[in-house]
Design a protein around this motif. Structure first.
Motif, PDB file in Angstrom:
ATOM      1  N   THR A  97       0.826  -1.201   0.000  1.00  0.00           N
ATOM      2  CA  THR A  97       0.000   0.000   0.000  1.00  0.00           C
ATOM      3  C   THR A  97       0.864   1.256   0.000  1.00  0.00           C
ATOM      4  O   THR A  97       0.610   2.198  -0.766  1.00  0.00           O
ATOM      5  CB  THR A  97      -0.930   0.003   1.225  1.00  0.00           C
ATOM      6  OG1 THR A  97      -1.731  -1.175   1.200  1.00  0.00           O
ATOM      7  CG2 THR A  97      -1.826   1.219   1.242  1.00  0.00           C
ATOM      8  N   ILE A 143       1.020   3.979  -3.078  1.00  0.00           N
ATOM      9  CA  ILE A 143       0.737   5.406  -2.879  1.00  0.00           C
ATOM     10  C   ILE A 143       1.896   6.251  -3.400  1.00  0.00           C
ATOM     11  O   ILE A 143       1.685   7.263  -4.074  1.00  0.00           O
ATOM     12  CB  ILE A 143       0.463   5.694  -1.391  1.00  0.00           C
ATOM     13  CG1 ILE A 143      -0.859   5.064  -0.968  1.00  0.00           C
ATOM     14  CG2 ILE A 143       0.457   7.190  -1.105  1.00  0.00           C
ATOM     15  CD1 ILE A 143      -1.112   5.082   0.524  1.00  0.00           C
ATOM     16  N   TYR A 144       3.118   5.826  -3.114  1.00  0.00           N
ATOM     17  CA  TYR A 144       4.291   6.565  -3.580  1.00  0.00           C
ATOM     18  C   TYR A 144       4.346   6.607  -5.104  1.00  0.00           C
ATOM     19  O   TYR A 144       4.566   7.660  -5.702  1.00  0.00           O
ATOM     20  CB  TYR A 144       5.567   5.923  -3.026  1.00  0.00           C
ATOM     21  CG  TYR A 144       6.820   6.548  -3.560  1.00  0.00           C
ATOM     22  CD1 TYR A 144       7.280   7.765  -3.066  1.00  0.00           C
ATOM     23  CD2 TYR A 144       7.542   5.945  -4.593  1.00  0.00           C
ATOM     24  CE1 TYR A 144       8.425   8.353  -3.571  1.00  0.00           C
ATOM     25  CE2 TYR A 144       8.683   6.523  -5.104  1.00  0.00           C
ATOM     26  CZ  TYR A 144       9.124   7.733  -4.584  1.00  0.00           C
ATOM     27  OH  TYR A 144      10.259   8.310  -5.093  1.00  0.00           O
ATOM     28  N   GLN A 165       1.626   8.867  -6.674  1.00  0.00           N
ATOM     29  CA  GLN A 165       1.840  10.295  -6.493  1.00  0.00           C
ATOM     30  C   GLN A 165       3.002  10.834  -7.318  1.00  0.00           C
ATOM     31  O   GLN A 165       2.986  11.993  -7.712  1.00  0.00           O
ATOM     32  CB  GLN A 165       2.101  10.608  -5.012  1.00  0.00           C
ATOM     33  CG  GLN A 165       0.883  10.483  -4.155  1.00  0.00           C
ATOM     34  CD  GLN A 165       1.183  10.768  -2.688  1.00  0.00           C
ATOM     35  OE1 GLN A 165       2.340  10.930  -2.304  1.00  0.00           O
ATOM     36  NE2 GLN A 165       0.150  10.811  -1.876  1.00  0.00           N
TER      37      GLN A 165
END
Length: 56
Positions: free
Chosen positions: A14, A18-19, A22
């Motif tokens: 997760t 997310i990294y 983005q």
């Protein structure tokens, strides 16, 4: 300690997801799937064999 050990890969995935979302240009998977479905439907409608009148 058992719950942390069992959920470590999920939490790490997760955080990495997310990294990546983005910081990189990730394509929209839902949009790609919808366009692939539309193209497959279009091809299927155009190349379908015509119905035989004797089958009815």
């Amino acid at each position: 300690m058992g719950i942390i050990k069992s959920c470590f890969s999920f939490i790490a995935g997760t955080v990495c997801g997310i990294y990546v979302a983005q910081n990189y240009n990730v394509p929209n998977v839902k949009k790609l799937a919808d366009s692939a479905f539309f193209i497959a439907k279009h091809v299927e409608e155009n190349y379908r064999k015509p119905k035989n009148k004797d089958d009815d």
